[in-house]
Design an enzyme around this catalytic site. Sequence first.
Site, short mmCIF file in Angstrom:
data_model
loop_
_atom_site.label_atom_id
_atom_site.label_comp_id
_atom_site.label_asym_id
_atom_site.label_seq_id
_atom_site.Cartn_x
_atom_site.Cartn_y
_atom_site.Cartn_z
N LYS A 11 0.53 -1.22 -0.08
CA LYS A 11 -0.07 0.09 0.00
C LYS A 11 0.89 1.22 0.10
CE LYS A 11 0.73 1.17 4.42
NZ LYS A 11 1.63 2.45 4.67
N PRO A 94 9.82 -3.74 -1.33
CA PRO A 94 10.90 -3.49 -0.50
C PRO A 94 10.44 -3.74 1.03
CG PRO A 94 10.48 -2.15 -2.03
CD PRO A 94 9.29 -3.01 -2.07
N VAL A 95 11.36 -4.22 1.87
CA VAL A 95 11.22 -4.42 3.22
C VAL A 95 11.38 -3.18 4.23
CG1 VAL A 95 12.05 -5.54 5.26
CG2 VAL A 95 11.90 -6.89 3.01
N ALA A 97 9.75 -0.36 4.47
CA ALA A 97 9.82 0.78 3.57
C ALA A 97 8.65 1.67 3.67
CB ALA A 97 9.61 0.05 2.08
N GLY A 98 7.58 1.53 4.47
CA GLY A 98 6.62 2.17 4.51
C GLY A 98 5.31 1.67 3.77
N ALA A 100 3.82 -1.44 4.03
CA ALA A 100 2.99 -2.52 4.60
C ALA A 100 3.49 -3.79 4.23
CB ALA A 100 1.56 -2.29 4.52
N GLY A 101 4.54 -3.99 3.85
CA GLY A 101 5.04 -5.59 3.38
C GLY A 101 4.91 -6.55 4.17
N GLY A 102 5.15 -6.34 5.71
CA GLY A 102 4.95 -7.58 6.50
C GLY A 102 3.77 -7.71 6.86
N SER A 103 2.93 -6.53 6.90
CA SER A 103 1.37 -6.56 7.32
C SER A 103 0.67 -7.54 6.31
CB SER A 103 0.80 -5.19 7.32
OG SER A 103 1.46 -4.35 8.31
N ASP A 136 -1.99 -2.06 10.34
CA ASP A 136 -2.28 -2.04 8.89
C ASP A 136 -2.78 -3.41 8.36
OD1 ASP A 136 -1.17 0.50 8.57
OD2 ASP A 136 0.69 -0.03 7.89
P1 ATP Z 1 4.36 -0.55 7.63
O1 ATP Z 1 4.17 0.25 6.51
O2 ATP Z 1 3.27 -1.57 8.03
O3 ATP Z 1 4.81 0.03 8.87
P2 ATP Z 1 6.79 -1.35 6.71
O4 ATP Z 1 6.67 -1.54 5.02
O5 ATP Z 1 7.44 -0.22 7.06
O6 ATP Z 1 5.34 -1.72 7.10
P3 ATP Z 1 7.90 -4.25 6.79
O7 ATP Z 1 8.33 -4.40 5.35
O8 ATP Z 1 6.60 -4.87 7.17
O9 ATP Z 1 7.61 -2.65 7.09
O10 ATP Z 1 9.27 -4.61 7.78
C1 ATP Z 1 9.33 -4.05 9.31
C2 ATP Z 1 10.23 -4.96 9.82
O11 ATP Z 1 9.45 -6.17 10.20
C3 ATP Z 1 11.29 -5.61 9.17
O12 ATP Z 1 12.49 -4.95 9.45
C4 ATP Z 1 11.50 -6.86 9.36
O13 ATP Z 1 12.47 -7.31 10.17
C5 ATP Z 1 10.21 -7.27 9.89
N1 ATP Z 1 9.41 -8.58 9.53
C6 ATP Z 1 8.59 -9.34 10.23
N2 ATP Z 1 7.96 -10.16 9.33
C7 ATP Z 1 8.02 -9.53 8.00
C8 ATP Z 1 7.71 -10.06 6.75
N3 ATP Z 1 6.67 -11.16 6.59
N4 ATP Z 1 8.06 -9.21 5.71
C9 ATP Z 1 8.71 -8.18 6.03
N5 ATP Z 1 9.17 -7.81 7.03
C10 ATP Z 1 9.27 -8.69 8.16
#
Ligand code: ATP
Length: 291
Positions: A11, A94-95, A97-98, A100-103, A136
């Site tokens: 997202k 991308p991890v 990253a903002g 919501a990759g994990g969510s 998220d």
């Molecule tokens: P949001 O936008 O929800 O804040 P994000 O995009 O900023 O999420 P994520 O990609 O969800 O961040 O990753 C945040 C941290 O969560 C990563 O540094 C990683 O160590 C951890 N993590 C745990 N499970 C996962 C997963 N399935 N995919 C990615 N990161 C994960």
Amino acid sequence: MKSLNLKCRAKINLSIDVLGKREDDYHLVEMIMQTIDLYDNVNIEEIDRGIYIDCDNEYVPTDSSNIAYKAADLIKKEFNIDKGVKIVINKNIPVAAGLAGGSTNAAAVLVGLNKLWDLKLTQNQLMEIGLRLGADVPFCILGGTAIAKGIGEKLTRIKGLRNVKILICKPDILVSTKWVYQNLDMNNVSRRPNTDNIVNTLEENDVQALADSMVNVLESVTENKYIEIKEIKRTMIKYKALESMMSGSGPTVFGIFDNLDYAQNAKEELQKVYKQTYLVNAYKGGIEIEG
Ligand code: ATP
């Protein structure tokens, strides 16, 4: 053994406002969320026991700290499931990253296990369970375009972005969401989004008006520390993005384009420096079960 393939998408935030803080320190927000067509593939396979995670990205943990693991653990405990599950995640998002990759991975596991184990949970029930994993996660289950209030969980579907190209650029820096919120001082925020106004621009598909009204109050916190944010925004505008803004707490920056050639030129330029640059469309749905 039973198995399922799912596509779970990232997202962006078309706006973020922070309205206050709850007693438990969670921030109260008002945001517009938009699903984009940049996705991870998640395969879930029933096994005899345990939860195993496999992921092709070295920055993603494969132990019980992975949010996809937590999603499976929650379902197993809540519904007394004695079978196990193997979860294979192919990362394109991308991890940290903002985006919501994990969510969205957790959302895929909830939706997938609901089907695999025939739990018959409604979308609303899945979203309620998802909230226990992260603010998220409910949006990732719902997908499309929505206003998010509360801590991000009170969702109202609205009309989405149409006929635009979205350029996503993730600089190679790590930003902690916690740090961003801790350093946010709303007294220093010069401009706040008008959510009703943005909803109207989407209704009317007035992309220029939307571009003019997008605001993320977290942006100044992150861009004051990391010059890459401003640099990417500048490049996107130079290459004729209607607007460019940070997503979530960053560091990903996106640009909205109404012209494919301009967007492709911007992509080529940014890719010289930032490998994680993607040109995508807005997406209308949530988690997709394949086959
Ligand atoms: P949001 O936008 O929800 O804040 P994000 O995009 O900023 O999420 P994520 O990609 O969800 O961040 O990753 C945040 C941290 O969560 C990563 O540094 C990683 O160590 C951890 N993590 C745990 N499970 C996962 C997963 N399935 N995919 C990615 N990161 C994960």
